[in-house]
Motif scaffolding. Structure first.
Motif, PDB file in Angstrom:
ATOM      1  N   GLU A 153     -11.932 -77.240 -20.822  1.00  0.00           N
ATOM      2  CA  GLU A 153     -12.460 -76.410 -19.746  1.00  0.00           C
ATOM      3  C   GLU A 153     -11.660 -75.116 -19.594  1.00  0.00           C
ATOM      4  O   GLU A 153     -12.229 -74.036 -19.395  1.00  0.00           O
ATOM      5  CB  GLU A 153     -12.431 -77.190 -18.435  1.00  0.00           C
ATOM      6  N   ILE A 154     -10.334 -75.224 -19.699  1.00  0.00           N
ATOM      7  CA  ILE A 154      -9.487 -74.033 -19.604  1.00  0.00           C
ATOM      8  C   ILE A 154      -9.841 -73.041 -20.711  1.00  0.00           C
ATOM      9  O   ILE A 154      -9.931 -71.826 -20.485  1.00  0.00           O
ATOM     10  CB  ILE A 154      -7.997 -74.425 -19.689  1.00  0.00           C
ATOM     11  N   CYS A 155     -10.069 -73.545 -21.924  1.00  0.00           N
ATOM     12  CA  CYS A 155     -10.414 -72.655 -23.044  1.00  0.00           C
ATOM     13  C   CYS A 155     -11.764 -71.977 -22.819  1.00  0.00           C
ATOM     14  O   CYS A 155     -11.926 -70.779 -23.093  1.00  0.00           O
ATOM     15  CB  CYS A 155     -10.427 -73.440 -24.349  1.00  0.00           C
ATOM     16  N   ALA A 156     -12.742 -72.746 -22.327  1.00  0.00           N
ATOM     17  CA  ALA A 156     -14.056 -72.164 -22.037  1.00  0.00           C
ATOM     18  C   ALA A 156     -13.939 -71.098 -20.954  1.00  0.00           C
ATOM     19  O   ALA A 156     -14.539 -70.017 -21.052  1.00  0.00           O
ATOM     20  CB  ALA A 156     -15.019 -73.267 -21.598  1.00  0.00           C
ATOM     21  N   GLY A 170     -16.989 -61.082 -30.094  1.00  0.00           N
ATOM     22  CA  GLY A 170     -16.710 -60.497 -31.404  1.00  0.00           C
ATOM     23  C   GLY A 170     -15.416 -59.712 -31.412  1.00  0.00           C
ATOM     24  O   GLY A 170     -14.842 -59.469 -32.485  1.00  0.00           O
ATOM     25  N   ASP A 171     -14.938 -59.307 -30.221  1.00  0.00           N
ATOM     26  CA  ASP A 171     -13.673 -58.589 -30.108  1.00  0.00           C
ATOM     27  C   ASP A 171     -12.527 -59.506 -29.704  1.00  0.00           C
ATOM     28  O   ASP A 171     -11.410 -59.045 -29.470  1.00  0.00           O
ATOM     29  CB  ASP A 171     -13.786 -57.449 -29.081  1.00  0.00           C
ATOM     30  N   TYR A 172     -12.800 -60.805 -29.571  1.00  0.00           N
ATOM     31  CA  TYR A 172     -11.745 -61.747 -29.205  1.00  0.00           C
ATOM     32  C   TYR A 172     -12.029 -63.090 -29.857  1.00  0.00           C
ATOM     33  O   TYR A 172     -13.145 -63.386 -30.293  1.00  0.00           O
ATOM     34  CB  TYR A 172     -11.668 -61.931 -27.686  1.00  0.00           C
ATOM     35  N   VAL A 173     -10.995 -63.936 -29.902  1.00  0.00           N
ATOM     36  CA  VAL A 173     -11.169 -65.327 -30.305  1.00  0.00           C
ATOM     37  C   VAL A 173     -10.115 -66.147 -29.566  1.00  0.00           C
ATOM     38  O   VAL A 173      -8.965 -65.716 -29.419  1.00  0.00           O
ATOM     39  CB  VAL A 173     -11.036 -65.498 -31.833  1.00  0.00           C
ATOM     40  N   VAL A 174     -10.520 -67.307 -29.058  1.00  0.00           N
ATOM     41  CA  VAL A 174      -9.588 -68.261 -28.462  1.00  0.00           C
ATOM     42  C   VAL A 174      -9.259 -69.293 -29.531  1.00  0.00           C
ATOM     43  O   VAL A 174     -10.152 -69.970 -30.045  1.00  0.00           O
ATOM     44  CB  VAL A 174     -10.191 -68.940 -27.215  1.00  0.00           C
ATOM     45  N   ARG A 175      -7.987 -69.395 -29.886  1.00  0.00           N
ATOM     46  CA  ARG A 175      -7.550 -70.283 -30.961  1.00  0.00           C
ATOM     47  C   ARG A 175      -6.846 -71.506 -30.368  1.00  0.00           C
ATOM     48  O   ARG A 175      -6.038 -71.379 -29.451  1.00  0.00           O
ATOM     49  CB  ARG A 175      -6.619 -69.539 -31.912  1.00  0.00           C
ATOM     50  N   ILE A 176      -7.145 -72.684 -30.906  1.00  0.00           N
ATOM     51  CA  ILE A 176      -6.644 -73.946 -30.367  1.00  0.00           C
ATOM     52  C   ILE A 176      -5.863 -74.708 -31.440  1.00  0.00           C
ATOM     53  O   ILE A 176      -6.248 -74.733 -32.608  1.00  0.00           O
ATOM     54  CB  ILE A 176      -7.807 -74.842 -29.887  1.00  0.00           C
ATOM     55  N   ASN A 177      -4.779 -75.354 -31.020  1.00  0.00           N
ATOM     56  CA  ASN A 177      -4.030 -76.272 -31.879  1.00  0.00           C
ATOM     57  C   ASN A 177      -3.528 -77.410 -30.995  1.00  0.00           C
ATOM     58  O   ASN A 177      -3.854 -77.456 -29.800  1.00  0.00           O
ATOM     59  CB  ASN A 177      -2.877 -75.547 -32.579  1.00  0.00           C
ATOM     60  N   GLY A 292     -19.272 -71.601 -29.474  1.00  0.00           N
ATOM     61  CA  GLY A 292     -19.220 -71.742 -30.918  1.00  0.00           C
ATOM     62  C   GLY A 292     -17.998 -71.086 -31.515  1.00  0.00           C
ATOM     63  O   GLY A 292     -17.117 -70.561 -30.822  1.00  0.00           O
ATOM     64  N   ALA A 293     -17.955 -71.078 -32.849  1.00  0.00           N
ATOM     65  CA  ALA A 293     -16.813 -70.535 -33.585  1.00  0.00           C
ATOM     66  C   ALA A 293     -16.680 -69.024 -33.430  1.00  0.00           C
ATOM     67  O   ALA A 293     -15.661 -68.450 -33.804  1.00  0.00           O
ATOM     68  CB  ALA A 293     -16.931 -70.903 -35.063  1.00  0.00           C
ATOM     69  N   ASP A 294     -17.722 -68.357 -32.899  1.00  0.00           N
ATOM     70  CA  ASP A 294     -17.600 -66.923 -32.639  1.00  0.00           C
ATOM     71  C   ASP A 294     -16.751 -66.652 -31.400  1.00  0.00           C
ATOM     72  O   ASP A 294     -16.391 -65.503 -31.125  1.00  0.00           O
ATOM     73  CB  ASP A 294     -18.985 -66.297 -32.454  1.00  0.00           C
ATOM     74  N   ARG A 295     -16.405 -67.724 -30.658  1.00  0.00           N
ATOM     75  CA  ARG A 295     -15.605 -67.562 -29.446  1.00  0.00           C
ATOM     76  C   ARG A 295     -14.327 -68.405 -29.471  1.00  0.00           C
ATOM     77  O   ARG A 295     -13.263 -67.932 -29.066  1.00  0.00           O
ATOM     78  CB  ARG A 295     -16.438 -67.936 -28.206  1.00  0.00           C
TER      79      ARG A 295
END
Length: 495
Positions: A153-156, A170-177, A292-295
């Motif tokens: 939820e925090i990532c969304a 398209g100008d950003y991406v949230v990356r998770i590990n 999706g993977a675009d975000r």
């Protein structure tokens, strides 16, 4: 008798590492915080404003810049009769105060407790270009839930927030590990020495800067850096280093391929498998929500706060290109980050309290929007009522009050009214759209002169009155029509 020295005047300058913010900058930040708060509130988070000062004991773990006084915080000791006063400090982030607040008020707060907080934090670090000792943070956290849905939820919410303030998709991406996956890799490596583990973690943190080959060298014998200096390596064999490199380079073409390569890196590690399962759950939850993977993507190279986070970690990166100080192209970089930290509240309660959250760097986000030309906060100044007769201030105050009561930003000129030119110069400095003039003749006739300062500026730019001939730069209106005519002119100017 020696001549007494005159007392030295203080220097009018900001301390190193601090800066002043003026009207437009403050307005832009205020508007950004308003938009961010709106997104957080929509997600069900409640505002919290905690004290700017905490006890040093409550802040706990200090910052890593240990060559500064008090290890990176601005701290002082309270005076006490028994010379046993508490040490206090300005908060260095908004998370440590949250841990204290939750521990102190947990019997009165709902669990999970969902809060957001915005405000300045202070760090006693060495200042540098773009690195200030006071800056704004904007946090949102969920305390008391170990459900991985809280992390998703925090990532969304982070993705939605970036788009709400003007960062286009398209100008950003949230990356998770996930930190547990990394712990699994360390387990597979069979390292028993804590110092060696710490060196491996520090090397992993350099992946973004030195790449795969640089990490391979640093895990082994060492490498030459850009300055020509030799940096000693950790001293691992190629076989020992291989799981780390598999982990860091496990980003595939889609989620399934990434998870598959991470599975190869952790082998039979139980804790690594837990982390992998949490990543899979997050991916499923986010996909169900339309992210999706675009975000949002799973990216093993995200290794934030290696000694702080206990589970999922995430980072928001702006991907558009900017120029560095030497004119070379590079991406803008990170503007937000966070993750799961299940040990922070435990310091107060003795019991583990799960928590997850994110922090947005407001100043960096504002800088990014400046670069993209997406800051459109209105910086128009007030309507200025000029003073033609200092003995008629009551008349001018009546004019300005009528404007304010109608919701129009306005002020009476309160400087020396002797020079009318200086009054107009003041209006220009304030970026005022309109100046209102009423001398003796206008008073007698029951009228006002209205000067369109926006039109005047345009005529000055083009050096041509002809193309603006249909709009007079100054005109007379009945005093009774003040509000309607000024509203109409402001509307015309805005278009």
């Amino acid at each position: 008798m020696a001549k007494q020295k005159k007392p030295q005047r203080p220097k009018a300058q900001t301390p190193k590492g601090f800066r002043d913010y003026f009207g437009a900058e403050v307005a832009q930040r205020t508007e950004m915080l308003r938009v961010i708060a709106g997104v957080y509130h929509r997600y069900g988070f409640e505002a919290l404003e905690s004290a700017a000062v905490e006890t040093v004991e409550a802040l706990g773990k200090f910052l890593p810049d240990v060559d500064r006084p008090n290890e990176g915080v601005f701290a002082w000791q309270e005076e006490d009769e028994n010379d046993n006063g508490d040490w206090l400090a300005l908060r260095y982030d908004l998370t440590a105060p949250l841990a204290r607040v939750f521990a102190q008020h947990r019997n009165d707060l709902p669990t999970p407790y969902r809060r957001f907080a915005m405000g300045p934090v202070w760090r006693n670090e060495k200042p540098g270009p773009g690195r200030f000792r006071q800056f704004y943070q904007c946090d949102a956290d969920t305390v008391g839930s170990g459900n991985v849905a809280a992390d998703a939820e925090i990532c969304a919410m982070l993705a939605d927030t970036l788009e709400a303030v003007g960062i286009e998709r398209g100008d950003y991406v949230v990356r998770i590990n996930n930190r547990k996956v990394l712990n699994g890799v360390l387990e597979v490596m069979g390292l028993s020495d804590d110092d060696q583990k710490a060196n491996v973690l520090r090397t992993i943190d350099k992946f973004d800067k030195v790449g795969e080959s640089g990490v391979r060298e640093l895990l082994g014998k060492g490498r030459l850096d850009a300055s020509g200096a030799y940096i000693d390596g950790v001293g691992l064999s190629d076989a020992q280093a291989e799981p780390v490199l598999m982990f860091l380079t496990a980003k595939g073409v889609d989620t399934e391929s990434t998870l598959g390569m991470l599975g190869n890196a952790i082998r039979n590690s139980v804790v690594g498998a837990q982390g992998l399962d949490e990543l899979r759950q997050m991916a499923d939850l986010l996909a169900a929500g339309g992210y999706g993977a675009d975000r949002i993507v799973i990216d093993p190279s995200v290794v934030r706060g290696l000694g702080y986070y206990t589970g999922p970690v995430f980072e928001a990166e702006l991907t558009f290109e900017i120029k560095d100080e030497k004119g070379r192209p590079r991406s803008f970089g990170s503007v937000a980050g966070g993750g799961r930290y299940d040990d922070l509240v435990k310091r107060f309660t003795g019991q583990e309290v799960p928590a997850t959250g994110v922090s947005i760097g407001v100043d960096r986000l504002l800088a990014a929007l400046h670069m993209k030309g997406r800051l459109d906060t209105d910086t128009t100044g007030p309507v200025v009522v000029t003073v033609m007769d200092k003995h008629r201030m009551a008349d001018y105050q009546a004019i300005v009050s009528e404007l304010r009561n109608a919701g129009i930003r306005a002020e009476v000129y309160l400087g020396n009214p002797k020079s009318f030119g200086n009054q107009l110069k003041y209006a220009d400095q304030r970026n005022s759209p309109i100046a209102i003039i009423q001398g003796g003749d206008e008073l007698e006739a029951g009228t006002l002169q209205v000067k369109d300062l926006i039109l005047g500026a345009k005529i000055a730019e083009t050096a041509s009155q002809e193309e603006w001939s249909e709009r007079p730069q100054q005109f007379e209106i009945p005093r009774a029509d003040l509000v309607d005519r000024i509203k109409a002119l402001l509307e015309e100017q805005s278009q």
